[in-house]
Design a protein around this motif. Sequence first.
Motif, PDB file in Angstrom:
ATOM      1  N   PHE A 505       0.833  -1.186   0.000  1.00  0.00           N
ATOM      2  CA  PHE A 505       0.000   0.000   0.000  1.00  0.00           C
ATOM      3  C   PHE A 505       0.878   1.249   0.000  1.00  0.00           C
ATOM      4  O   PHE A 505       1.843   1.336   0.777  1.00  0.00           O
ATOM      5  N   SER A 506       0.500   2.198  -0.854  1.00  0.00           N
ATOM      6  CA  SER A 506       1.203   3.482  -0.906  1.00  0.00           C
ATOM      7  C   SER A 506       0.361   4.517  -0.180  1.00  0.00           C
ATOM      8  O   SER A 506      -0.839   4.692  -0.479  1.00  0.00           O
ATOM      9  N   ALA A 507       0.963   5.184   0.762  1.00  0.00           N
ATOM     10  CA  ALA A 507       0.254   6.173   1.565  1.00  0.00           C
ATOM     11  C   ALA A 507       0.933   7.515   1.422  1.00  0.00           C
ATOM     12  O   ALA A 507       2.131   7.617   1.132  1.00  0.00           O
ATOM     13  N   GLY A 508       0.158   8.558   1.598  1.00  0.00           N
ATOM     14  CA  GLY A 508       0.681   9.908   1.534  1.00  0.00           C
ATOM     15  C   GLY A 508      -0.086  10.824   2.450  1.00  0.00           C
ATOM     16  O   GLY A 508      -1.260  10.575   2.750  1.00  0.00           O
ATOM     17  N   ALA A 509       0.558  11.879   2.889  1.00  0.00           N
ATOM     18  CA  ALA A 509      -0.084  12.866   3.758  1.00  0.00           C
ATOM     19  C   ALA A 509       0.454  14.230   3.390  1.00  0.00           C
ATOM     20  O   ALA A 509       1.636  14.370   3.009  1.00  0.00           O
ATOM     21  N   SER A 510      -0.390  15.234   3.478  1.00  0.00           N
ATOM     22  CA  SER A 510       0.041  16.583   3.118  1.00  0.00           C
ATOM     23  C   SER A 510      -0.773  17.612   3.878  1.00  0.00           C
ATOM     24  O   SER A 510      -1.916  17.354   4.293  1.00  0.00           O
ATOM     25  N   THR A 511      -0.178  18.758   4.065  1.00  0.00           N
ATOM     26  CA  THR A 511      -0.857  19.911   4.635  1.00  0.00           C
ATOM     27  C   THR A 511      -0.412  21.138   3.846  1.00  0.00           C
ATOM     28  O   THR A 511       0.737  21.213   3.390  1.00  0.00           O
ATOM     29  N   THR A 512      -1.319  22.064   3.660  1.00  0.00           N
ATOM     30  CA  THR A 512      -1.038  23.230   2.816  1.00  0.00           C
ATOM     31  C   THR A 512      -1.421  24.500   3.566  1.00  0.00           C
ATOM     32  O   THR A 512      -2.524  24.603   4.123  1.00  0.00           O
ATOM     33  N   TYR A 513      -0.498  25.443   3.532  1.00  0.00           N
ATOM     34  CA  TYR A 513      -0.741  26.761   4.108  1.00  0.00           C
ATOM     35  C   TYR A 513      -0.862  27.765   2.963  1.00  0.00           C
ATOM     36  O   TYR A 513      -0.033  27.789   2.053  1.00  0.00           O
ATOM     37  N   GLN A 514      -1.924  28.584   3.012  1.00  0.00           N
ATOM     38  CA  GLN A 514      -2.146  29.592   1.980  1.00  0.00           C
ATOM     39  C   GLN A 514      -2.371  30.950   2.610  1.00  0.00           C
ATOM     40  O   GLN A 514      -3.069  31.070   3.615  1.00  0.00           O
ATOM     41  N   GLU A 515      -1.781  31.969   1.966  1.00  0.00           N
ATOM     42  CA  GLU A 515      -2.004  33.350   2.379  1.00  0.00           C
ATOM     43  C   GLU A 515      -2.388  34.138   1.136  1.00  0.00           C
ATOM     44  O   GLU A 515      -1.682  34.123   0.128  1.00  0.00           O
ATOM     45  N   THR A 516      -3.532  34.825   1.212  1.00  0.00           N
ATOM     46  CA  THR A 516      -4.090  35.523   0.057  1.00  0.00           C
ATOM     47  C   THR A 516      -4.133  37.014   0.322  1.00  0.00           C
ATOM     48  O   THR A 516      -4.612  37.450   1.381  1.00  0.00           O
ATOM     49  N   TRP A 517      -3.623  37.789  -0.668  1.00  0.00           N
ATOM     50  CA  TRP A 517      -3.630  39.251  -0.607  1.00  0.00           C
ATOM     51  C   TRP A 517      -4.572  39.789  -1.679  1.00  0.00           C
ATOM     52  O   TRP A 517      -4.579  39.295  -2.818  1.00  0.00           O
ATOM     53  N   VAL A 518      -5.363  40.791  -1.336  1.00  0.00           N
ATOM     54  CA  VAL A 518      -6.252  41.430  -2.300  1.00  0.00           C
ATOM     55  C   VAL A 518      -6.146  42.935  -2.152  1.00  0.00           C
ATOM     56  O   VAL A 518      -5.729  43.457  -1.108  1.00  0.00           O
ATOM     57  N   ASN A 519      -6.563  43.648  -3.201  1.00  0.00           N
ATOM     58  CA  ASN A 519      -6.530  45.117  -3.150  1.00  0.00           C
ATOM     59  C   ASN A 519      -7.925  45.713  -3.043  1.00  0.00           C
ATOM     60  O   ASN A 519      -8.086  46.929  -3.021  1.00  0.00           O
ATOM     61  N   LYS A 520      -8.951  44.829  -2.993  1.00  0.00           N
ATOM     62  CA  LYS A 520     -10.318  45.328  -2.973  1.00  0.00           C
ATOM     63  C   LYS A 520     -11.202  44.316  -2.250  1.00  0.00           C
ATOM     64  O   LYS A 520     -11.147  43.115  -2.540  1.00  0.00           O
ATOM     65  N   THR A 521     -11.996  44.796  -1.317  1.00  0.00           N
ATOM     66  CA  THR A 521     -12.977  43.955  -0.611  1.00  0.00           C
ATOM     67  C   THR A 521     -14.347  44.634  -0.707  1.00  0.00           C
ATOM     68  O   THR A 521     -14.482  45.689  -1.338  1.00  0.00           O
ATOM     69  N   ILE A 522     -15.328  43.990  -0.088  1.00  0.00           N
ATOM     70  CA  ILE A 522     -16.677  44.557  -0.143  1.00  0.00           C
ATOM     71  C   ILE A 522     -17.215  44.735   1.266  1.00  0.00           C
ATOM     72  O   ILE A 522     -16.747  44.112   2.223  1.00  0.00           O
ATOM     73  N   GLN A 523     -18.219  45.597   1.392  1.00  0.00           N
ATOM     74  CA  GLN A 523     -18.947  45.783   2.642  1.00  0.00           C
ATOM     75  C   GLN A 523     -20.435  45.821   2.314  1.00  0.00           C
ATOM     76  O   GLN A 523     -20.872  46.592   1.452  1.00  0.00           O
ATOM     77  N   LYS A 524     -21.219  44.959   2.977  1.00  0.00           N
ATOM     78  CA  LYS A 524     -22.640  44.882   2.712  1.00  0.00           C
ATOM     79  C   LYS A 524     -23.389  45.781   3.698  1.00  0.00           C
ATOM     80  O   LYS A 524     -23.203  45.677   4.913  1.00  0.00           O
ATOM     81  N   VAL A 525     -24.224  46.648   3.158  1.00  0.00           N
ATOM     82  CA  VAL A 525     -25.031  47.562   3.975  1.00  0.00           C
ATOM     83  C   VAL A 525     -26.446  47.580   3.410  1.00  0.00           C
ATOM     84  O   VAL A 525     -26.678  47.261   2.242  1.00  0.00           O
ATOM     85  N   TYR A 526     -27.378  47.949   4.293  1.00  0.00           N
ATOM     86  CA  TYR A 526     -28.780  48.047   3.865  1.00  0.00           C
ATOM     87  C   TYR A 526     -29.051  49.457   3.365  1.00  0.00           C
ATOM     88  O   TYR A 526     -28.756  50.444   4.038  1.00  0.00           O
ATOM     89  N   ASP A 527     -29.637  49.568   2.166  1.00  0.00           N
ATOM     90  CA  ASP A 527     -29.952  50.860   1.554  1.00  0.00           C
ATOM     91  C   ASP A 527     -31.453  51.125   1.731  1.00  0.00           C
ATOM     92  O   ASP A 527     -32.286  50.459   1.093  1.00  0.00           O
ATOM     93  N   PRO A 528     -31.819  52.065   2.601  1.00  0.00           N
ATOM     94  CA  PRO A 528     -33.261  52.314   2.850  1.00  0.00           C
ATOM     95  C   PRO A 528     -33.995  52.810   1.613  1.00  0.00           C
ATOM     96  O   PRO A 528     -35.178  52.515   1.437  1.00  0.00           O
ATOM     97  N   SER A 529     -33.315  53.571   0.742  1.00  0.00           N
ATOM     98  CA  SER A 529     -33.999  54.131  -0.422  1.00  0.00           C
ATOM     99  C   SER A 529     -34.467  53.044  -1.382  1.00  0.00           C
ATOM    100  O   SER A 529     -35.543  53.144  -1.973  1.00  0.00           O
ATOM    101  N   SER A 530     -33.647  51.989  -1.550  1.00  0.00           N
ATOM    102  CA  SER A 530     -34.030  50.898  -2.448  1.00  0.00           C
ATOM    103  C   SER A 530     -34.552  49.693  -1.690  1.00  0.00           C
ATOM    104  O   SER A 530     -34.988  48.721  -2.318  1.00  0.00           O
ATOM    105  N   ALA A 531     -34.486  49.747  -0.361  1.00  0.00           N
ATOM    106  CA  ALA A 531     -34.934  48.644   0.497  1.00  0.00           C
ATOM    107  C   ALA A 531     -34.241  47.346   0.121  1.00  0.00           C
ATOM    108  O   ALA A 531     -34.853  46.277   0.123  1.00  0.00           O
TER     109      ALA A 531
END
Length: 898
Positions: A505-531
């Motif tokens: 039997f052939s066995a394997g094990a792995s672990t991966t570390y990831q770090e992600t950089w972005v230049n733009k994110t979002i923010q969700k807000v409620y707009d009363p005018s458009s509901a």
Amino acid sequence: MTCQKTSHNFTKIAFKPLHTNLFNIVLISFFLTIGCGNVYSQEIKNKKKPLPAVKQTDKETTAITDTIKLDTVKPKKTFLDGKVRYVAKDYAKIDQKKKLITLYNEAELYYKDVELKSGIIVLNYEKDEVYAGRIKDSAGVLSQYPNFKQGSSEVQPDSIRFNFKTKKALIYNSRTKQGELNIKASVTKKENDSVYFLKGARITTAQDIDNPEYYFQTSRIKFVPGKKIVAGLTQMVIADVPTPLALPYGFFPLSKEKSVSGIIIPSYNDSNTRGFSLQNGGYYFALSDNYDLTVLGDYYTNGSYAMRFESAYATRYKYRGNVNIRFENLISSERGYPDYSKQSIYNIQWSHSKDTKSNPNSTFSASVNMGSSKYFKQSINQANIGSNLNNTLSSSISYNKTFNTIPGSRISLSATHSQNTQTEDIIMTLPSLQGSIDRVYPFVGKDGVKKGLIKNINLQYNVSGKNYFKTKDSLFFKPQMFDEAQLGMQHTIPLSTNFKIFKYFSAGASTTYQETWVNKTIQKVYDPSSAQTVNQNVNGFDSFRTYNFSTNLGTTIYGTFNFGDDKRIQSIRHVMRPSVTYAYTPSFEKYYDTYAVDASGIITSQYTRFENGLFGAPGKDNSNIVGFALSNTFEAKVRDRDSTKTEPKKIMLLNNLNFSTSYNFNADGKSTFGWQPVLVSGGTQFFDNKMNMNFGATLDPYAIDNGGNKIDKFNIDNGGSLFRMTSANVTLNYSFSNKGDKKEKTNSQSQRNGGRDDDLFGTNTDLNDSRNSQFENDTENDVITEFFNSKVPWDMTLAYSLTYSNVKRESTISGNSIMVSINTDLTPKWKAGVSTGYDFVQKGVTFTQFRFERDLLSWRMAFNWQPLGTNSNWNFFIGIKSGMLSDIKWNKRSVSNR
């Protein structure tokens, strides 16, 4: 005075001498006459000395002078300043009185750069002239035509007179080849090495100069070998019938360069929607030996026009490529009419490849096909149904660099482009960065042995960065496109190992570390005018980090079923490769925030600010999945039909038969279910690997309710079978011919435009240049073996597709179509082909194209017709194959539906 040996030696013709002394006297007298002259001859008579010795060779006879001093009379200058060699099959006759040497039957004469072969050759060494002509064979037929060659110029006339001193010649019925042109003239006068004057000449590209299919007849020609032909009144003659096509003069360039600049004559055409036109006219620029440029244009009387720029470039052992830029301003009908329309379309294609010999550590390549989404559907100069039906245009430009470091590292910069021609969506990365450092084994000793759990532990580093754009065709490279750009980078460090368990039997094990950089994110807000809840972009650097763990276990099982050596099928070998994988990803709920669903702010929901990011978003719930897979191959040993062979033949029964599924331990039984559908796929080949068959199916273990929705209940517990087949498909591809094993022809231009690489949707037709054949050129098979048993070459490509759908118990055949393409040589000069198909679901004929082509030796005639659909059109072409005379053509086509 002593007469020295001259360098003008003549070939001795072998014949039996009547007497040795007499033969020597005659031979030496001949050499003395043309060598030192009468002075030397007179001295021999006065001195009464013995004759000088003669040294004989195979091709030359050299006189060895004695040491007797002669008088001071200056000898006559010899007329030749080089060696003359000659040979004849029957005889060589020397006439001292007339100063003639006559060579008869298979005569050959060589002098400096002059080579002359003929039936008879007469050399007048007093007038410095040579004559050559034909002779009659035993049947009285003239044969052994002269062949006169000087430097790179070669002439095959009926007879010729040539003066060695003045270099002038008079040639009768000369035949010469200059590049692609064959020239025949009744009388030719050679003025010098660079100028010929011809009378009663014909110019053609036909191979048979004496009986050409066509030629240009002219009375006077000035011919400069390797440079040009300038003719007087020139008339075109086809099949010996003079045509009204005539010009007051003709000019044919004969540059020794690979290509020369020149005007490209446009062709006339007309369209029901655009009026009369001049098409494909322009200029070809031979800029250098490494690159060129062709500028072409079209103009229609309703105002439509098109421009095309085509360039090819190459540097040996470095790179090669080509660029095509096409722009068309299309106007249909006339202003004021209801069907009036105006639009501009364009297409850019660039192909570049780098020779690996120039630098093995770096590569640069490009494959670009971008432009208007409707270009291939509406272009007036492209007939490519395969590209028309294709929904995607794609491009890629990449540069790769490998660094010879320890550990090794590499970097790649690329720009990609993907365009959907139906939705007109464009996705582009400009640029995209990929970098990596090779695996490092930190626990390997000096011996370098990687064995066991610990020593096999390795890690590496990968980085990926993108500048991402998503826009529409109409906004491509406009400011709005750049306003929505996304920039991001992801760093990945995988750590893994593999080892053996219980030897098998052939066995394997792995672990991966990831770090992600972005230049733009979002923010969700409620707009009363458009509901409604809206997303607000937040510019600025942000990042998140994730990690996961996975392990796998697999083995290989071999099984053989033996039926006996005396059986037709001796044995069947079955190879199974089962594997189990487990993957776990924890929850990253810390990157999630809440937002108000309504104005009250009481009802909230969760979201992550990294939604719609380039590299995805961190998961809110942990993932706990185990996967199962089984791959199979079946191979048989079959006794060969050839009884002389002792070894059985191996036949692949199934190239692959794969099963895969998985189980999710975190399934809730509502939105997610524990067991995932079983995916089945396989493929095999038949008829000596000429037919490929691939099949697939999806088997769902869960049942559905009356509304067709999946429920958390096994199908077998709901009164059904173990699995419910929700979809299935099978495809067949079969290509065969009677031409034997040969390299399969690919429709490369169609593939480059985004279509198929075969001709099931017809051949790609570039309406700028119809000189290229629609068929594969195969002259080897154009041979008729017998009158009633001729070999008719043919080839066929067949494709069949069947799709079954049963997601909600509809149990329908959603797709069922067949496509076929057949090409054949009706005669060695007639080729015909058809591409067609039928859709059994829609009950209609799919794309259909008829192709015909006639090889007229130096001409080519072609006709193709698409009779059905919105792309229906026809195209007829007849023209000269030679690129030098490619403007002599007639091209007529229908573009009423474009």
